[in-house]
Design a protein around this motif. Sequence first.
Motif, PDB file in Angstrom:
ATOM      1  N   LYS A 142      11.349   4.037 -12.594  1.00 57.70           N
ATOM      2  CA  LYS A 142      10.006   4.480 -12.204  1.00 57.70           C
ATOM      3  C   LYS A 142       9.540   3.737 -10.955  1.00 57.70           C
ATOM      4  CE  LYS A 142       5.284   5.219 -13.850  1.00 57.70           C
ATOM      5  NZ  LYS A 142       4.694   4.762 -12.582  1.00 57.70           N
ATOM      6  N   VAL A 143       9.814   2.423 -10.887  1.00 53.74           N
ATOM      7  CA  VAL A 143       9.445   1.633  -9.710  1.00 53.74           C
ATOM      8  C   VAL A 143      10.153   2.179  -8.473  1.00 53.74           C
ATOM      9  CG1 VAL A 143       9.539  -0.652  -8.652  1.00 53.74           C
ATOM     10  CG2 VAL A 143       8.986  -0.435 -11.074  1.00 53.74           C
ATOM     11  N   TYR A 144      11.441   2.487  -8.636  1.00 62.77           N
ATOM     12  CA  TYR A 144      12.233   3.046  -7.531  1.00 62.77           C
ATOM     13  C   TYR A 144      11.682   4.409  -7.104  1.00 62.77           C
ATOM     14  CZ  TYR A 144      16.273   5.412  -5.361  1.00 62.77           C
ATOM     15  OH  TYR A 144      17.099   6.129  -4.531  1.00 62.77           O
ATOM     16  N   GLU A 145      11.437   5.280  -8.076  1.00 59.55           N
ATOM     17  CA  GLU A 145      10.958   6.619  -7.748  1.00 59.55           C
ATOM     18  C   GLU A 145       9.561   6.585  -7.133  1.00 59.55           C
ATOM     19  OE1 GLU A 145      12.572   9.205  -7.551  1.00 59.55           O
ATOM     20  OE2 GLU A 145      14.334   8.950  -8.806  1.00 59.55           O
ATOM     21  N   ASP A 146       8.726   5.673  -7.613  1.00 55.16           N
ATOM     22  CA  ASP A 146       7.395   5.537  -7.012  1.00 55.16           C
ATOM     23  C   ASP A 146       7.517   5.133  -5.547  1.00 55.16           C
ATOM     24  OD1 ASP A 146       6.147   6.227  -9.352  1.00 55.16           O
ATOM     25  OD2 ASP A 146       5.616   4.181  -9.930  1.00 55.16           O
ATOM     26  N   GLY A 147       8.468   4.246  -5.258  1.00 57.18           N
ATOM     27  CA  GLY A 147       8.688   3.847  -3.873  1.00 57.18           C
ATOM     28  C   GLY A 147       9.125   5.008  -3.004  1.00 57.18           C
ATOM     29  N   LYS A 148       9.958   5.875  -3.565  1.00 59.41           N
ATOM     30  CA  LYS A 148      10.394   7.070  -2.836  1.00 59.41           C
ATOM     31  C   LYS A 148       9.222   8.030  -2.633  1.00 59.41           C
ATOM     32  CE  LYS A 148      15.007   6.696  -2.480  1.00 59.41           C
ATOM     33  NZ  LYS A 148      15.828   6.986  -1.302  1.00 59.41           N
ATOM     34  N   THR A 149       8.468   8.257  -3.707  1.00 63.09           N
ATOM     35  CA  THR A 149       7.351   9.197  -3.647  1.00 63.09           C
ATOM     36  C   THR A 149       6.310   8.768  -2.623  1.00 63.09           C
ATOM     37  OG1 THR A 149       7.666   9.807  -5.969  1.00 63.09           O
ATOM     38  CG2 THR A 149       5.517  10.301  -4.986  1.00 63.09           C
ATOM     39  N   GLU A 150       6.056   7.460  -2.558  1.00 66.58           N
ATOM     40  CA  GLU A 150       5.049   6.940  -1.632  1.00 66.58           C
ATOM     41  C   GLU A 150       5.610   6.658  -0.248  1.00 66.58           C
ATOM     42  OE1 GLU A 150       2.681   3.790  -3.272  1.00 66.58           O
ATOM     43  OE2 GLU A 150       2.757   4.638  -5.290  1.00 66.58           O
ATOM     44  N   ASN A 151       6.884   7.033  -0.033  1.00 64.01           N
ATOM     45  CA  ASN A 151       7.535   6.891   1.277  1.00 64.01           C
ATOM     46  C   ASN A 151       7.564   5.459   1.778  1.00 64.01           C
ATOM     47  OD1 ASN A 151       8.083   9.722   1.639  1.00 64.01           O
ATOM     48  ND2 ASN A 151       5.913  10.005   2.130  1.00 64.01           N
ATOM     49  N   SER A 156       5.573  -1.367   4.109  1.00 62.09           N
ATOM     50  CA  SER A 156       6.678  -0.429   3.927  1.00 62.09           C
ATOM     51  C   SER A 156       7.960  -1.228   3.748  1.00 62.09           C
ATOM     52  CB  SER A 156       6.812   0.515   5.129  1.00 62.09           C
ATOM     53  OG  SER A 156       7.834   1.475   4.900  1.00 62.09           O
ATOM     54  N   ILE A 157       8.861  -0.716   2.924  1.00 60.73           N
ATOM     55  CA  ILE A 157      10.131  -1.386   2.673  1.00 60.73           C
ATOM     56  C   ILE A 157      11.192  -0.723   3.535  1.00 60.73           C
ATOM     57  CG2 ILE A 157      11.840  -2.029   0.935  1.00 60.73           C
ATOM     58  CD1 ILE A 157       9.584  -1.712  -1.159  1.00 60.73           C
ATOM     59  N   THR A 158      11.487  -1.329   4.664  1.00 61.96           N
ATOM     60  CA  THR A 158      12.477  -0.793   5.587  1.00 61.96           C
ATOM     61  C   THR A 158      13.566  -1.827   5.820  1.00 61.96           C
ATOM     62  OG1 THR A 158      11.571  -1.651   7.674  1.00 61.96           O
ATOM     63  CG2 THR A 158      10.548   0.332   6.767  1.00 61.96           C
ATOM     64  N   THR A 159      14.646  -1.394   6.467  1.00 58.07           N
ATOM     65  CA  THR A 159      15.758  -2.300   6.774  1.00 58.07           C
ATOM     66  C   THR A 159      15.545  -3.060   8.078  1.00 58.07           C
ATOM     67  OG1 THR A 159      16.951  -0.476   7.822  1.00 58.07           O
ATOM     68  CG2 THR A 159      17.423  -0.914   5.498  1.00 58.07           C
ATOM     69  N   GLN A 160      14.409  -2.880   8.725  1.00 57.38           N
ATOM     70  CA  GLN A 160      14.108  -3.595   9.974  1.00 57.38           C
ATOM     71  C   GLN A 160      13.590  -4.983   9.629  1.00 57.38           C
ATOM     72  OE1 GLN A 160      15.084  -1.986  12.789  1.00 57.38           O
ATOM     73  NE2 GLN A 160      15.728  -0.449  11.300  1.00 57.38           N
ATOM     74  N   LEU A 161      14.518  -5.897   9.338  1.00 57.40           N
ATOM     75  CA  LEU A 161      14.159  -7.183   8.753  1.00 57.40           C
ATOM     76  C   LEU A 161      13.419  -8.105   9.709  1.00 57.40           C
ATOM     77  CD1 LEU A 161      14.332  -9.007   6.264  1.00 57.40           C
ATOM     78  CD2 LEU A 161      16.630  -9.679   6.993  1.00 57.40           C
ATOM     79  N   TYR A 162      13.598  -7.934  11.007  1.00 55.23           N
ATOM     80  CA  TYR A 162      13.033  -8.890  11.962  1.00 55.23           C
ATOM     81  C   TYR A 162      11.807  -8.358  12.707  1.00 55.23           C
ATOM     82  CZ  TYR A 162      17.296 -11.333  10.834  1.00 55.23           C
ATOM     83  OH  TYR A 162      18.308 -11.970  10.137  1.00 55.23           O
ATOM     84  N   ILE A 200      10.166   3.421   0.531  1.00 53.52           N
ATOM     85  CA  ILE A 200      11.599   3.136   0.481  1.00 53.52           C
ATOM     86  C   ILE A 200      12.307   4.188   1.317  1.00 53.52           C
ATOM     87  CG2 ILE A 200      13.675   3.013  -0.946  1.00 53.52           C
ATOM     88  CD1 ILE A 200      12.044   2.103  -3.244  1.00 53.52           C
ATOM     89  N   GLU A 201      13.231   3.767   2.143  1.00 53.88           N
ATOM     90  CA  GLU A 201      13.960   4.712   2.979  1.00 53.88           C
ATOM     91  C   GLU A 201      14.800   5.654   2.107  1.00 53.88           C
ATOM     92  OE1 GLU A 201      16.057   2.170   5.674  1.00 53.88           O
ATOM     93  OE2 GLU A 201      14.338   1.970   7.018  1.00 53.88           O
ATOM     94  N   ASP A 202      14.848   6.935   2.487  1.00 51.50           N
ATOM     95  CA  ASP A 202      15.526   7.947   1.687  1.00 51.50           C
ATOM     96  C   ASP A 202      17.003   7.659   1.488  1.00 51.50           C
ATOM     97  OD1 ASP A 202      13.257   9.441   1.246  1.00 51.50           O
ATOM     98  OD2 ASP A 202      13.553  10.715   3.010  1.00 51.50           O
ATOM     99  N   SER A 203      17.610   6.929   2.408  1.00 54.88           N
ATOM    100  CA  SER A 203      19.048   6.677   2.331  1.00 54.88           C
ATOM    101  C   SER A 203      19.426   5.665   1.259  1.00 54.88           C
ATOM    102  CB  SER A 203      19.567   6.182   3.688  1.00 54.88           C
ATOM    103  OG  SER A 203      18.915   4.975   4.063  1.00 54.88           O
ATOM    104  N   LEU A 204      18.443   4.960   0.696  1.00 50.82           N
ATOM    105  CA  LEU A 204      18.727   3.914  -0.282  1.00 50.82           C
ATOM    106  C   LEU A 204      18.861   4.523  -1.681  1.00 50.82           C
ATOM    107  CD1 LEU A 204      18.994   0.786  -0.585  1.00 50.82           C
ATOM    108  CD2 LEU A 204      16.571   0.774  -1.200  1.00 50.82           C
TER     109      LEU A 204
END
Length: 263
Positions: free
Chosen positions: A61-70, A204-210, A72-76
């Motif tokens: 549910k935590v994962y899906e909520d992250g997807k729903t709220e955009n 937002s949770i993205t892979t752009q770490l820096y 978490i990147e779709d590729s993850l």
Amino acid sequence: MKRLVGILSLSLVLLVGGQYVTAEEISNYEVLYNQGIQEGYINSEELSLDNFEKNNEEFNKVYEDGKTENIIEDSLSYSEWLKLNNYGQYSNETVNEQPQGRGWASGFYIRRGDVLVTNGTSSAGFLGHAAIANGENQVLDMPGSGRTSRQMSSQAWVNEYKGKGWVRVYRTSSGIADNAARWADRNYFSTNGTANQNIFPSYSITTQLYSKNPSYCSKLVFQAYWFGTGSVPVMKNSSGIVTPYGLMDRFNANYRPSLIHIY
């Protein structure tokens, strides 16, 4: 969007979340459980497969909520996300109690640069939460989707989470910690180092770490110790997503903070 469906062994095509996917594309809880054991995150004597499956109902549910709220990147994928979150597990560590400092919180002193990790909340996209003490009596964090960075008293932050789970406090050497705290404060709260906030990054949770905007809780802490400590090799050269449960593993061994208190 692909949805997690649980354990399937038949080779068939299903309509899941509006898309047709094969059984091979759907994460298998038993496979994930065994992977977690092999990688040292799961102790099978402490966590059974049945309980792991039950936990994953909440995790999914935590994962899906992250997807729903955009956020978490779709590729993850779910399996990749779960591994980043240490399969929902947190290691048991010996506490090295160090009650020094001036930031009193429930009988314990929190100091500048202390790192706080809690399982007392799971916001959309993440298991757990992380923060850094940016002052002797202040904690700085990014509390979740739709919100920006936030400063609050050490006591208030601890009280918000300790009643829902544990709060772990980590500490490294004072010079390094002070520099990290100052960087976090000047880059995520106030460019002038005052109580008036003038920096408002989006969440937002993205892979752009820096990059500093958008950002998220454990990324803020990682950056404080990466950028704020100069040439000192405090953090590992990293990429991708840093989760609250995986944050301590991003420190190089010689600078890894010690667990000094558990609320």
